[in-house]
Scaffold this motif. Structure first.
Motif, PDB file in Angstrom:
ATOM      1  N   GLU A  21       0.814  -1.231  -0.121  1.00  0.00           N
ATOM      2  CA  GLU A  21       0.058   0.339  -0.145  1.00  0.00           C
ATOM      3  C   GLU A  21       0.937   1.243   0.022  1.00  0.00           C
ATOM      4  O   GLU A  21       0.587   2.160  -0.933  1.00  0.00           O
ATOM      5  CB  GLU A  21      -1.107  -0.075   1.354  1.00  0.00           C
ATOM      6  N   TYR A  55      -7.096  -7.812  -3.261  1.00  0.00           N
ATOM      7  CA  TYR A  55      -7.706  -6.982  -2.173  1.00  0.00           C
ATOM      8  C   TYR A  55      -7.974  -5.516  -2.492  1.00  0.00           C
ATOM      9  O   TYR A  55      -8.953  -5.055  -1.863  1.00  0.00           O
ATOM     10  CB  TYR A  55      -7.167  -7.490  -0.844  1.00  0.00           C
ATOM     11  N   LEU A  56      -6.684  -5.064  -2.899  1.00  0.00           N
ATOM     12  CA  LEU A  56      -6.860  -3.440  -2.844  1.00  0.00           C
ATOM     13  C   LEU A  56      -7.581  -3.070  -3.908  1.00  0.00           C
ATOM     14  O   LEU A  56      -8.724  -1.814  -3.589  1.00  0.00           O
ATOM     15  CB  LEU A  56      -5.189  -2.900  -3.087  1.00  0.00           C
ATOM     16  N   GLU A  57      -8.111  -3.785  -4.972  1.00  0.00           N
ATOM     17  CA  GLU A  57      -8.965  -3.427  -6.134  1.00  0.00           C
ATOM     18  C   GLU A  57     -10.232  -3.773  -5.562  1.00  0.00           C
ATOM     19  O   GLU A  57     -11.128  -2.525  -5.619  1.00  0.00           O
ATOM     20  CB  GLU A  57      -8.527  -4.064  -7.321  1.00  0.00           C
ATOM     21  N   GLU A  58     -10.532  -4.598  -4.757  1.00  0.00           N
ATOM     22  CA  GLU A  58     -11.898  -4.884  -4.393  1.00  0.00           C
ATOM     23  C   GLU A  58     -12.226  -3.867  -3.115  1.00  0.00           C
ATOM     24  O   GLU A  58     -13.458  -3.541  -2.997  1.00  0.00           O
ATOM     25  CB  GLU A  58     -12.046  -6.282  -3.969  1.00  0.00           C
ATOM     26  N   SER A  59     -11.328  -3.419  -2.668  1.00  0.00           N
ATOM     27  CA  SER A  59     -11.633  -2.574  -1.435  1.00  0.00           C
ATOM     28  C   SER A  59     -11.364  -0.886  -1.941  1.00  0.00           C
ATOM     29  O   SER A  59     -11.606   0.194  -1.202  1.00  0.00           O
ATOM     30  CB  SER A  59     -10.675  -2.603  -0.194  1.00  0.00           C
ATOM     31  N   ASN A  60     -11.242  -0.998  -3.425  1.00  0.00           N
ATOM     32  CA  ASN A  60     -11.385   0.540  -4.067  1.00  0.00           C
ATOM     33  C   ASN A  60     -10.338   1.290  -3.803  1.00  0.00           C
ATOM     34  O   ASN A  60     -10.472   2.425  -3.618  1.00  0.00           O
ATOM     35  CB  ASN A  60     -12.831   1.212  -3.731  1.00  0.00           C
ATOM     36  N   LYS A  61      -9.432   0.826  -3.191  1.00  0.00           N
ATOM     37  CA  LYS A  61      -7.871   1.650  -2.927  1.00  0.00           C
ATOM     38  C   LYS A  61      -7.063   1.647  -4.260  1.00  0.00           C
ATOM     39  O   LYS A  61      -6.422   2.660  -4.515  1.00  0.00           O
ATOM     40  CB  LYS A  61      -7.149   1.000  -1.865  1.00  0.00           C
ATOM     41  N   PHE A  73      -7.426   5.795  -3.562  1.00  0.00           N
ATOM     42  CA  PHE A  73      -7.958   5.992  -2.440  1.00  0.00           C
ATOM     43  C   PHE A  73      -7.730   7.133  -2.034  1.00  0.00           C
ATOM     44  O   PHE A  73      -6.632   7.537  -2.034  1.00  0.00           O
ATOM     45  CB  PHE A  73      -7.751   4.962  -1.256  1.00  0.00           C
TER      46      PHE A  73
END
Length: 89
Positions: A21, A55-61, A73
């Motif tokens: 991140e 995971y980062l894509e699914e959490s819109n980051k 994000f």
């Protein structure tokens, strides 16, 4: 969220997720996976990195496109308020 068997074999730690991140946040613009791997302070297994990016894509980051990955994000409180409440002109 369904987790397949292959993902469980490459389960990332919180420290690894945070490291990815931070690297993506600090990137100037769109970054490819090979560039990301070079910029990471520690080596990360390719399959583990794929799980983190998913995971980062699914959490819109992050946004993933054909050109690469970019951090989207935004933690700006004022922007969140405008989006939530709307803006009158």
């Amino acid at each position: 969220m369904a987790v397949s068997e292959s993902k469980l074999q490459h389960s990332p730690t919180l420290n690894t997720i945070l490291m990815v991140e931070e690297t993506l946040k600090d990137a100037d613009s769109i970054i490819t996976i090979p560039e990301l791997k070079k910029k990471l302070p520690k080596k990360v297994n390719h399959n583990t990195l794929k799980v983190i990016l998913e995971y980062l894509e699914e959490s819109n980051k992050i946004a993933v496109s054909l050109k690469g990955i970019t951090w989207i994000f935004n933690t700006n409180v004022n922007l969140k308020n405008v989006v939530h409440n709307g803006l009158e002109l």
